[in-house]
Design a protein around this motif. Structure first.
Motif, mmCIF file in Angstrom:
data_model
loop_
_atom_site.group_PDB
_atom_site.id
_atom_site.type_symbol
_atom_site.label_atom_id
_atom_site.label_comp_id
_atom_site.label_asym_id
_atom_site.label_seq_id
_atom_site.Cartn_x
_atom_site.Cartn_y
_atom_site.Cartn_z
ATOM 1 N N UNK A 178 12.552 5.135 -1.812
ATOM 2 C CA UNK A 178 11.729 5.041 -3.057
ATOM 3 C C UNK A 178 10.480 4.151 -2.703
ATOM 4 N N UNK A 179 10.837 3.083 -1.987
ATOM 5 C CA UNK A 179 9.808 2.168 -1.716
ATOM 6 C C UNK A 179 8.762 2.613 -0.815
ATOM 7 N N UNK A 180 8.884 3.654 -0.112
ATOM 8 C CA UNK A 180 8.010 4.133 0.706
ATOM 9 C C UNK A 180 6.857 4.942 -0.177
ATOM 10 N N UNK A 181 7.671 5.443 -0.848
ATOM 11 C CA UNK A 181 6.754 6.442 -2.142
ATOM 12 C C UNK A 181 6.009 5.656 -2.880
ATOM 13 N N UNK A 182 6.522 4.422 -3.288
ATOM 14 C CA UNK A 182 5.819 3.503 -4.122
ATOM 15 C C UNK A 182 4.335 2.979 -3.212
ATOM 16 N N UNK A 183 4.892 2.601 -2.006
ATOM 17 C CA UNK A 183 3.701 2.027 -1.185
ATOM 18 C C UNK A 183 2.535 3.055 -1.033
ATOM 19 N N UNK A 184 2.946 4.495 -0.697
ATOM 20 C CA UNK A 184 2.182 5.365 -0.188
ATOM 21 C C UNK A 184 1.215 5.772 -1.729
ATOM 22 N N UNK A 185 1.979 5.882 -2.924
ATOM 23 C CA UNK A 185 1.207 6.170 -4.205
ATOM 24 C C UNK A 185 0.271 4.958 -4.408
ATOM 25 N N UNK A 186 0.723 3.651 -3.939
ATOM 26 C CA UNK A 186 -0.389 2.555 -4.189
ATOM 27 C C UNK A 186 -1.573 2.656 -3.454
ATOM 28 N N UNK A 187 -1.464 3.102 -2.084
ATOM 29 C CA UNK A 187 -2.502 3.111 -1.034
ATOM 30 C C UNK A 187 -3.191 4.440 -1.780
ATOM 31 N N UNK A 188 -2.786 5.344 -2.063
ATOM 32 C CA UNK A 188 -3.570 6.687 -2.682
ATOM 33 C C UNK A 188 -4.522 6.192 -3.834
ATOM 34 N N UNK A 189 -3.790 5.415 -4.749
ATOM 35 C CA UNK A 189 -4.520 5.028 -5.923
ATOM 36 C C UNK A 189 -5.860 4.019 -5.636
ATOM 37 N N UNK A 190 -5.425 3.086 -4.627
ATOM 38 C CA UNK A 190 -6.460 2.106 -4.090
ATOM 39 C C UNK A 190 -7.693 2.874 -3.693
ATOM 40 N N UNK A 191 -7.312 3.837 -2.939
ATOM 41 C CA UNK A 191 -8.308 4.798 -2.052
ATOM 42 C C UNK A 191 -9.195 5.435 -3.155
ATOM 43 N N UNK A 192 -8.512 6.103 -4.147
ATOM 44 C CA UNK A 192 -9.221 6.659 -5.227
ATOM 45 C C UNK A 192 -10.199 5.750 -6.024
ATOM 46 N N UNK A 193 -9.812 4.598 -6.158
ATOM 47 C CA UNK A 193 -10.480 3.641 -7.075
ATOM 48 C C UNK A 193 -11.611 2.985 -6.109
ATOM 49 N N UNK A 194 -11.650 3.029 -4.799
ATOM 50 C CA UNK A 194 -12.817 2.589 -4.125
ATOM 51 C C UNK A 194 -13.659 3.649 -4.132
ATOM 52 N N UNK A 195 -13.162 4.817 -3.937
ATOM 53 C CA UNK A 195 -14.104 5.985 -3.871
ATOM 54 C C UNK A 195 -14.950 6.099 -5.194
ATOM 55 N N UNK A 196 -14.195 6.034 -6.277
ATOM 56 C CA UNK A 196 -14.906 5.984 -7.404
ATOM 57 C C UNK A 196 -16.067 4.664 -7.643
ATOM 58 N N UNK A 197 -15.545 3.568 -7.058
ATOM 59 C CA UNK A 197 -16.583 2.424 -7.119
ATOM 60 C C UNK A 197 -17.765 2.704 -6.271
ATOM 61 N N UNK A 198 -17.666 3.535 -5.182
ATOM 62 C CA UNK A 198 -18.893 3.705 -4.245
ATOM 63 C C UNK A 198 -19.787 4.589 -5.050
ATOM 64 N N UNK A 199 -19.139 5.758 -5.649
ATOM 65 C CA UNK A 199 -19.689 6.799 -6.141
ATOM 66 C C UNK A 199 -20.191 6.424 -7.723
ATOM 67 N N UNK A 200 -20.035 5.411 -8.033
ATOM 68 C CA UNK A 200 -20.474 4.827 -9.498
ATOM 69 C C UNK A 200 -22.090 4.748 -9.558
ATOM 70 N N UNK A 201 -22.728 4.240 -8.283
ATOM 71 C CA UNK A 201 -24.034 4.154 -8.172
ATOM 72 C C UNK A 201 -24.481 2.693 -8.868
ATOM 73 N N UNK A 202 -23.295 1.704 -8.991
ATOM 74 C CA UNK A 202 -23.636 0.531 -9.122
ATOM 75 C C UNK A 202 -23.543 -0.375 -7.689
ATOM 76 N N UNK A 203 -22.893 -0.002 -6.731
ATOM 77 C CA UNK A 203 -22.925 -0.685 -5.398
ATOM 78 C C UNK A 203 -23.961 -0.089 -4.409
ATOM 79 N N UNK A 204 -23.952 1.105 -4.539
ATOM 80 C CA UNK A 204 -24.730 1.763 -3.835
ATOM 81 C C UNK A 204 -25.622 2.865 -4.495
ATOM 82 N N UNK A 205 -26.942 2.822 -4.283
ATOM 83 C CA UNK A 205 -27.885 3.927 -5.033
ATOM 84 C C UNK A 205 -27.326 5.116 -4.601
#
Length: 122
Positions: A2-29
């Motif tokens: 269960x802790x492995x699934x929690x760690x993997x899901x946390x990494x996936x969520x952070x990756x998705x949030x970073x992608x959304x931040x990069x493609x928001x147009x705020x950090x990079x044109x």
């Protein structure tokens, strides 16, 4: 396990949030991103939120110099044009709000479906 699934899901969520931040147009044109990756901007909740906030804050705003010379070299509309954000009609603001609302409803439906599929422990 269960802790492995929690760690993997946390990494996936952070990756998705970073992608959304990069493609928001705020950090990079968004014009500087490769053409074949620009479609990701339409799935960024941060893009819609920052566009909504930028339209709300910069419309009908004038930036004047601090030294009381009454020289105002920049307006909020120029900032919006420079950032390629449509702002002329009310629909330009509300379509960002509507996109966020659709994303919220979609994620709530997905969460509900996942909760229905979970095993119940007695």
């Amino acid at each position: 396990m269960d802790s492995f699934i929690l760690v993997v899901s946390l990494i996936v969520v952070v990756f998705i949030f970073v992608l959304m931040m990069v493609f928001s147009g705020f950090l990079i044109d968004l014009k500087s991103i490769f053409k074949y990756l620009q479609w990701i901007q339409w799935f960024s909740a941060f893009r819609y939120a920052t566009n909504l906030l930028t339209i709300n804050e910069f419309t009908n705003l004038t930036f004047c110099l601090f030294n009381n010379t009454h020289i105002c070299p920049l307006t909020g509309e120029q900032v919006l044009i420079q950032r390629d954000i449509l702002y002329l009609t009310n629909w330009d603001m509300w379509k960002n709000f509507l996109a966020l609302l659709i994303m919220i409803c979609g994620f709530l439906i997905l969460a509900y479906i996942h909760l229905l599929r979970m095993k119940k422990i007695k």
